[in-house]
Design a protein around this motif. Structure first.
Motif, PDB file in Angstrom:
ATOM      1  N   VAL A 195       0.837  -1.202   0.000  1.00 37.96           N
ATOM      2  CA  VAL A 195       0.000   0.000   0.000  1.00 37.96           C
ATOM      3  C   VAL A 195       0.875   1.256   0.000  1.00 37.96           C
ATOM      4  N   ARG A 196       1.918   1.237   0.804  1.00 41.40           N
ATOM      5  CA  ARG A 196       2.808   2.404   0.882  1.00 41.40           C
ATOM      6  C   ARG A 196       3.564   2.608  -0.434  1.00 41.40           C
ATOM      7  N   ALA A 197       3.988   1.481  -1.030  1.00 40.12           N
ATOM      8  CA  ALA A 197       4.763   1.591  -2.277  1.00 40.12           C
ATOM      9  C   ALA A 197       3.905   2.145  -3.412  1.00 40.12           C
ATOM     10  N   LEU A 198       2.595   1.861  -3.355  1.00 41.20           N
ATOM     11  CA  LEU A 198       1.724   2.273  -4.462  1.00 41.20           C
ATOM     12  C   LEU A 198       1.033   3.606  -4.224  1.00 41.20           C
ATOM     13  N   ARG A 199       1.365   4.268  -3.103  1.00 39.26           N
ATOM     14  CA  ARG A 199       0.532   5.398  -2.725  1.00 39.26           C
ATOM     15  C   ARG A 199       0.625   6.594  -3.675  1.00 39.26           C
ATOM     16  N   PHE A 200       1.712   6.725  -4.413  1.00 42.91           N
ATOM     17  CA  PHE A 200       1.818   7.857  -5.341  1.00 42.91           C
ATOM     18  C   PHE A 200       1.544   7.463  -6.795  1.00 42.91           C
ATOM     19  N   VAL A 201       1.128   6.215  -6.995  1.00 39.54           N
ATOM     20  CA  VAL A 201       0.780   5.789  -8.360  1.00 39.54           C
ATOM     21  C   VAL A 201      -0.683   6.177  -8.608  1.00 39.54           C
ATOM     22  N   PRO A 202      -0.946   6.944  -9.664  1.00 43.33           N
ATOM     23  CA  PRO A 202      -2.337   7.381  -9.889  1.00 43.33           C
ATOM     24  C   PRO A 202      -3.297   6.215 -10.080  1.00 43.33           C
ATOM     25  N   LEU A 203      -4.515   6.448  -9.627  1.00 49.20           N
ATOM     26  CA  LEU A 203      -5.565   5.427  -9.719  1.00 49.20           C
ATOM     27  C   LEU A 203      -5.806   4.999 -11.164  1.00 49.20           C
ATOM     28  N   ALA A 204      -5.636   5.947 -12.081  1.00 49.27           N
ATOM     29  CA  ALA A 204      -5.860   5.644 -13.501  1.00 49.27           C
ATOM     30  C   ALA A 204      -4.909   4.547 -13.985  1.00 49.27           C
ATOM     31  N   ILE A 205      -3.753   4.419 -13.333  1.00 53.27           N
ATOM     32  CA  ILE A 205      -2.809   3.350 -13.693  1.00 53.27           C
ATOM     33  C   ILE A 205      -3.086   2.125 -12.828  1.00 53.27           C
ATOM     34  N   LYS A 206      -3.273   2.373 -11.511  1.00 55.47           N
ATOM     35  CA  LYS A 206      -3.471   1.251 -10.579  1.00 55.47           C
ATOM     36  C   LYS A 206      -4.697   0.421 -10.928  1.00 55.47           C
ATOM     37  N   SER A 207      -5.774   1.094 -11.295  1.00 47.47           N
ATOM     38  CA  SER A 207      -7.042   0.396 -11.466  1.00 47.47           C
ATOM     39  C   SER A 207      -7.006  -0.665 -12.580  1.00 47.47           C
ATOM     40  N   PRO A 208      -6.588  -0.307 -13.815  1.00 51.67           N
ATOM     41  CA  PRO A 208      -6.545  -1.371 -14.840  1.00 51.67           C
ATOM     42  C   PRO A 208      -5.537  -2.464 -14.512  1.00 51.67           C
ATOM     43  N   VAL A 209      -4.386  -2.071 -13.913  1.00 49.32           N
ATOM     44  CA  VAL A 209      -3.375  -3.078 -13.550  1.00 49.32           C
ATOM     45  C   VAL A 209      -3.960  -4.025 -12.498  1.00 49.32           C
ATOM     46  N   ALA A 210      -4.633  -3.449 -11.495  1.00 48.95           N
ATOM     47  CA  ALA A 210      -5.219  -4.278 -10.425  1.00 48.95           C
ATOM     48  C   ALA A 210      -6.255  -5.241 -10.997  1.00 48.95           C
ATOM     49  N   LYS A 211      -7.028  -4.756 -11.976  1.00 47.28           N
ATOM     50  CA  LYS A 211      -8.054  -5.621 -12.584  1.00 47.28           C
ATOM     51  C   LYS A 211      -7.399  -6.816 -13.273  1.00 47.28           C
ATOM     52  N   ILE A 212      -6.286  -6.547 -13.974  1.00 46.38           N
ATOM     53  CA  ILE A 212      -5.593  -7.636 -14.671  1.00 46.38           C
ATOM     54  C   ILE A 212      -4.956  -8.583 -13.645  1.00 46.38           C
ATOM     55  N   VAL A 213      -4.237  -8.001 -12.674  1.00 44.32           N
ATOM     56  CA  VAL A 213      -3.550  -8.824 -11.662  1.00 44.32           C
ATOM     57  C   VAL A 213      -4.571  -9.629 -10.860  1.00 44.32           C
ATOM     58  N   TYR A 214      -5.677  -8.976 -10.479  1.00 49.40           N
ATOM     59  CA  TYR A 214      -6.686  -9.675  -9.687  1.00 49.40           C
ATOM     60  C   TYR A 214      -7.310 -10.805 -10.511  1.00 49.40           C
ATOM     61  N   GLY A 215      -7.402 -10.570 -11.836  1.00 49.43           N
ATOM     62  CA  GLY A 215      -7.906 -11.615 -12.722  1.00 49.43           C
ATOM     63  C   GLY A 215      -7.037 -12.861 -12.646  1.00 49.43           C
ATOM     64  N   PHE A 216      -5.710 -12.652 -12.525  1.00 46.06           N
ATOM     65  CA  PHE A 216      -4.779 -13.791 -12.435  1.00 46.06           C
ATOM     66  C   PHE A 216      -4.675 -14.320 -11.007  1.00 46.06           C
ATOM     67  N   LEU A 217      -4.576 -13.380 -10.052  1.00 44.51           N
ATOM     68  CA  LEU A 217      -4.290 -13.811  -8.682  1.00 44.51           C
ATOM     69  C   LEU A 217      -5.524 -13.877  -7.791  1.00 44.51           C
ATOM     70  N   GLY A 218      -6.625 -13.335  -8.262  1.00 41.99           N
ATOM     71  CA  GLY A 218      -7.797 -13.159  -7.398  1.00 41.99           C
ATOM     72  C   GLY A 218      -8.359 -14.437  -6.850  1.00 41.99           C
ATOM     73  N   ASP A 219      -9.655 -14.616  -7.004  1.00 43.04           N
ATOM     74  CA  ASP A 219     -10.262 -15.739  -6.310  1.00 43.04           C
ATOM     75  C   ASP A 219     -10.014 -17.079  -6.999  1.00 43.04           C
ATOM     76  N   SER A 220      -9.272 -17.080  -8.131  1.00 43.79           N
ATOM     77  CA  SER A 220      -8.916 -18.377  -8.711  1.00 43.79           C
ATOM     78  C   SER A 220      -7.871 -19.080  -7.834  1.00 43.79           C
ATOM     79  N   ARG A 221      -7.313 -18.317  -6.867  1.00 40.99           N
ATOM     80  CA  ARG A 221      -6.356 -18.913  -5.914  1.00 40.99           C
ATOM     81  C   ARG A 221      -7.078 -19.755  -4.876  1.00 40.99           C
ATOM     82  N   PHE A 222      -8.405 -19.647  -4.823  1.00 38.41           N
ATOM     83  CA  PHE A 222      -9.160 -20.362  -3.798  1.00 38.41           C
ATOM     84  C   PHE A 222     -10.279 -21.188  -4.412  1.00 38.41           C
ATOM     85  N   SER A 223     -10.476 -22.381  -3.870  1.00 37.86           N
ATOM     86  CA  SER A 223     -11.592 -23.202  -4.309  1.00 37.86           C
ATOM     87  C   SER A 223     -12.858 -22.733  -3.610  1.00 37.86           C
TER      88      SER A 223
END
Lengths: 191, 493
Positions: B383-411
């Motif tokens: 959270v601290r490392a990402l605090r100065f990264v604009p949401l416009a960049i964080k949001s699409p990246v998070a969507k992609i990363v969450y797509g890979f790492l999100g709830d597919s990590r859990f049954s």
């Protein structure tokens, strides 16, 4: 055992019309995004596909993947204005050059006026949603200054854009300075 | 609205001159506590009139009714301008970044009473209670770097429960809200967008609401909604109490084995409740030498095994852990939970005793302060490392990363809220509680559990019509002599 009385209301069969429509439109958009540049490359001529692709992306963003957070009227006016400016610029650059310097400022001050109108309709409610208007004013002022520095003899739409943005900036700071300060503090927080 | 006004005017006419003056005086004082849009003020006044009428018509004296519905309970909440705002806590930051259209993290907590809910009184209870939980009277907004919660001053309406539990709510317009209070027959439910709070915070709100509701109906006062919320109830305790351990902990693991059922278009498409006798359940788990959570996890592993046709990957069950138990000084009603993952390969999932022993051993290793504080520190650093990264960049990246790492990590997920305790004076009015977790994107079933009195309710919310998962849990429970009562919604499609 005193059993928990768990009951749910009977459900109506929900309509999947919108769900299906959205899926079909997404497919159509994806096809358009691939087909337009391909057809344009094959047939040659002007780069009309750039305009078509931008339009498709705007349609996608607005109707197929709308904002889930802060889908506000001022925000939508800002988005529509931004899209109109981008699309007009693309048409001006790729299809029919020579007139965008006249049209773009009209779109810009039109967007500011439309946003300001929505804002004054319910000032109390929208005071916490002033940010799109601030962006519009800042961008219009920046564009005005950039054009003024490049060519001091400006056309009337540019002068109107600069005047409208300047007037709203002065008025906004005079009347809503505390709301603007609070809004900026919230919007730029890094906690 | 017109009908309501007419019936109130009839009610007013039916009063003696002295009582009519009392009612006028009550409404005048009530109005003085409101400084909002005319429409909102009118709605709040109508609520007060309807509640007053209900109480007087049900035999409560006018003085007593006016006392219970006193405008002092409004405080300054509806007269002050909305100025407060709250940065999201560390756990909540990912939710608005990663959510997609038609899918948002939600949960529902319900309290079952011994009589049907009176909507007029529930509305007043909510009107009075919400000021005690200011971080709930908010809406999510976009900042340049992070989202935040912005306070909203409006009437928060109670609604009749009509739709699907935990169905995504609309949080996008200016005055929308991030929670819902619903009623159906004898049930009061509160549904929350997870960005506001976790199960513990949500339960604190529901308990306060139920206490206030019952108090307005004449039960003893057990919760004072007029005491302002202590500031540390609103704090981001990930930031305040982060142990800053030097050891590294991972936030993501390999992809998990998923159940085989076809994904439904509606989320969730079905909710199943299994109501267990707590005494019998405890007796069984004690005899097996495991906790109730470990036992339920074991049933879920076995059910998962029979609900999938593939054997690639491990069955991984996400178990949220309430961090307040490690930090007793925490009083926050915001999110303050981390999670651990219990995993077994399909070959290891054979008989219950064997699985239960393995699950208990993993829980003992992973749900510890040391392990969870590693993860907490890691999340804080991110959270601290990402605090100065604009949401416009964080949001699409998070969507992609969450797509890979999100709830597919859990049954699956199992969230156990534990035992709910209510004041002794209110026990005659309350039948029980349940807790429904919203569904994920690919994990076909989310399980949640809560106990009250002698009942433990396991709720399963699903995004597949395939019933094999819950059928296996029910069959296993019956084999073990637990014989849970099964309640379920119809299939939403």
């Amino acid at each position: 055992m005193n059993e928990l009385n768990i009951q749910y209301p009977r459900q109506r069969r929900s309509s999947l019309f919108l769900y299906t429509l959205r899926r079909i439109l997404k497919l159509v958009c994806l096809m358009a995004l691939i087909a337009c540049p391909l057809v344009n490359c094959i047939t040659g001529g002007q780069a009309w596909s750039v305009v078509a692709v931008a339009g498709t992306l705007f349609f996608w963003r607005t109707f197929l993947s709308p904002d889930i957070i802060e889908f506000t009227s001022i925000g939508q006016v800002f988005r529509l204005g931004s899209f109109a400016i981008i699309e007009t610029t693309l048409i001006g650059v790729f299809l029919s050059p020579g007139w965008i310097g006249f049209v773009l400022p009209i779109i810009a001050f039109g967007t500011i006026l439309a946003s300001a109108f929505i804002f004054v309709l319910n000032i109390n409610k929208r005071k916490n949603n002033i940010m799109p208007l601030i962006w519009e004013i800042i961008l219009a002022l920046a564009a005005f200054l950039a054009m003024y520095i490049r060519m001091p003899k400006l056309n009337w739409p540019t002068i109107t854009m600069g005047s409208v943005a300047g007037a709203f900036a002065v008025l906004g700071v005079a009347v809503f300075h505390s709301a603007i300060r609070q809004e900026l503090r919230k919007r730029f927080h890094t906690k | 609205m017109r009908k309501k006004t007419l019936s109130f005017s009839n009610f007013h006419k039916s009063l003696s001159e002295q009582d009519a003056l009392k009612v006028d005086s009550y409404l005048r004082t009530y109005r003085e506590h409101l400084d909002m849009d005319a429409r909102e003020e009118r709605l709040l006044l109508d609520d007060a009139k309807a509640a007053l009428m209900y109480l007087v018509n049900s035999g409560v004296s006018l003085d007593d009714a006016a006392e219970r519905l006193s405008s002092a309970n409004l405080g300054g909440f509806y007269a002050h301008q909305a100025q407060a705002w709250y940065p999201l806590d560390d756990a909540a930051k990912i939710y608005p970044l990663s959510m997609r259209f038609g899918n948002m993290p939600m949960f529902r907590l319900s309290c079952y009473l011994n009589g049907d809910v009176v909507p007029e009184i529930l509305q007043m209870a909510l009107t009075f209670t919400i000021k005690r939980f200011p971080s709930f009277a908010t809406i999510v907004r976009k900042g340049v770097f992070w989202h935040y919660l912005d306070s909203v001053k409006r009437r928060f309406p109670v609604m009749q429960d009509k739709g699907i539990p935990c169905h995504p709510m609309k949080v996008s317009s200016i005055g929308s809200q991030s929670f819902k209070v619903l009623y159906y027959r004898n049930r009061i439910s509160a549904e929350f967008f997870h960005v506001l709070t976790d199960g513990t915070g949500g339960m604190a709100f529901l308990k306060a609401l139920v206490c206030e509701y019952l108090h307005l109906l004449g039960a003893p006062q057990t919760f004072d909604v007029n005491v302002p919320a202590p500031l540390n109830e609103l704090s981001n305790d990930f930031e305040r109490l982060c142990p800053n351990t030097k050891e590294k902990g991972g936030l993501a693991g390999p992809a998990a084995l998923q159940m085989s059922g076809k994904l439904s278009k509606q989320t969730p498409c079905k909710v199943v409740h299994l109501v267990y006798d707590t005494e019998r359940l405890l007796k069984l788990t004690h005899s097996m030498g495991v906790t109730v959570t470990a036992f339920m996890l074991s049933l879920m592993f076995l059910a998962n095994r029979s609900a999938t046709e593939t054997s690639r990957g491990k069955i991984q069950i996400q178990v949220p852990v309430n961090m307040r138990k490690f930090f007793p000084q925490s009083m926050t009603v915001r999110n303050f939970a981390m999670y651990c993952s219990i995993d077994l390969s399909p070959e290891e999932v054979d008989d219950l005793d064997h699985v239960a022993a393995k699950v208990a051993s993993q829980l003992g290793q992973k749900a510890t302060f040391q392990e969870l504080s590693k993860m907490m520190t890691q999340a804080r650093k991110l959270v601290r490392a990402l605090r100065f990264v604009p949401l416009a960049i964080k949001s699409p990246v998070a969507k992609i990363v969450y797509g890979f790492l999100g709830d597919s990590r859990f049954s699956n997920t199992l969230s156990n809220l534990g035992v709910v305790k209510m004041p002794e004076e209110l026990k005659p009015y309350i039948q029980g509680f349940d807790f429904v977790l919203g569904t994920c994107v690919v994990s076909r079933a989310s399980c949640s559990m809560v106990s009250y009195g002698n009942e433990t309710t396991l709720s399963i919310s699903k995004i597949t019509k395939d019933p094999s998962f819950e059928e296996r849990i029910i069959a296993l429970s019956r084999q073990l002599g637990l014989d849970p009562a099964v309640k379920e919604t119809s299939i939403y499609e």
